[in-house]
Design a protein around this motif. Structure first.
Motif, PDB file in Angstrom:
ATOM      1  N   VAL A 116       0.839  -1.196   0.000  1.00 21.47           N
ATOM      2  CA  VAL A 116       0.000   0.000   0.000  1.00 21.47           C
ATOM      3  C   VAL A 116       0.876   1.249   0.000  1.00 21.47           C
ATOM      4  N   LEU A 117       1.894   1.278   0.854  1.00 22.55           N
ATOM      5  CA  LEU A 117       2.794   2.431   0.908  1.00 22.55           C
ATOM      6  C   LEU A 117       3.503   2.641  -0.421  1.00 22.55           C
ATOM      7  N   ARG A 118       3.928   1.552  -1.038  1.00 17.97           N
ATOM      8  CA  ARG A 118       4.610   1.660  -2.331  1.00 17.97           C
ATOM      9  C   ARG A 118       3.655   2.178  -3.408  1.00 17.97           C
ATOM     10  N   ASP A 119       2.462   1.604  -3.476  1.00 17.96           N
ATOM     11  CA  ASP A 119       1.502   1.975  -4.510  1.00 17.96           C
ATOM     12  C   ASP A 119       1.007   3.415  -4.356  1.00 17.96           C
ATOM     13  N   CYS A 120       1.036   3.938  -3.137  1.00 14.28           N
ATOM     14  CA  CYS A 120       0.626   5.330  -2.905  1.00 14.28           C
ATOM     15  C   CYS A 120       1.767   6.310  -3.157  1.00 14.28           C
ATOM     16  N   GLY A 121       2.944   5.799  -3.461  1.00 11.60           N
ATOM     17  CA  GLY A 121       4.088   6.667  -3.722  1.00 11.60           C
ATOM     18  C   GLY A 121       4.768   7.176  -2.470  1.00 11.60           C
ATOM     19  N   ILE A 122       4.412   6.624  -1.321  1.00 11.56           N
ATOM     20  CA  ILE A 122       5.011   7.068  -0.065  1.00 11.56           C
ATOM     21  C   ILE A 122       6.433   6.532   0.075  1.00 11.56           C
ATOM     22  N   TYR A 172     -10.853  -1.727   4.853  1.00  9.02           N
ATOM     23  CA  TYR A 172      -9.799  -1.133   4.032  1.00  9.02           C
ATOM     24  C   TYR A 172      -9.031  -2.165   3.211  1.00  9.02           C
TER      25      TYR A 172
END
Length: 139
Positions: free
Chosen positions: A30-36, A104
């Motif tokens: 999720v963090l990767r896909d959100c660009g975080i 979620y």
């Protein structure tokens, strides 16, 4: 105001993964896909080492670790886990505990949840190397 709580699944066989029905994504994904966080490559031997350390810490937390079975190169990590517990921990509440949220559609695993001697509750994230900058976000 209503607080959203995580649905906790203790049995790994019941823990939804990315192949389960509606897609469940791991926290790191999720963090990767959100660009975080940037995509990063980790070699398989480092992943394997981390998994072994997590398993050994879990068995240590359950008082079910045969230290003779721990490879010599990993024993320092177990000693560090043991020293942390002896110095600061009153009680291990959870160890390698699967969590997920059906709203979620996220999933993850808590490395260790402890009650410290000063009665503070702390979430511990075991690392076998230098922690990446986004590690705190994973928690």
């Amino acid at each position: 105001m209503q607080t959203q709580t995580l649905k906790v699944e203790a049995d790994p066989a019941l823990h939804p993964d990315e192949a389960a029905g509606p897609k469940y994504a791991g926290v790191t994904r999720v963090l990767r896909d959100c660009g975080i966080m940037r995509t990063f490559a980790v070699s398989q031997d480092i992943l394997d080492r981390g998994s072994e350390v997590h398993r050994a810490c879990h068995f240590h937390n359950q008082n079910d670790l045969d230290f003779r079975q721990v490879p010599v190169e990993l024993r320092g990590y177990i000693h560090a886990c043991e020293k942390f517990k002896l110095d600061l921990v009153k009680e291990v509440v959870l160890s390698e505990h699967f969590v997920s949220d059906s709203i979620y559609k996220i999933r993850g695993r808590l490395d260790c949840l402890v009650k410290l001697r000063d009665k503070t509750v702390a979430l511990v994230d075991w690392k076998t190397g230098v922690a990446a900058p986004f590690t705190r976000l994973q928690l």
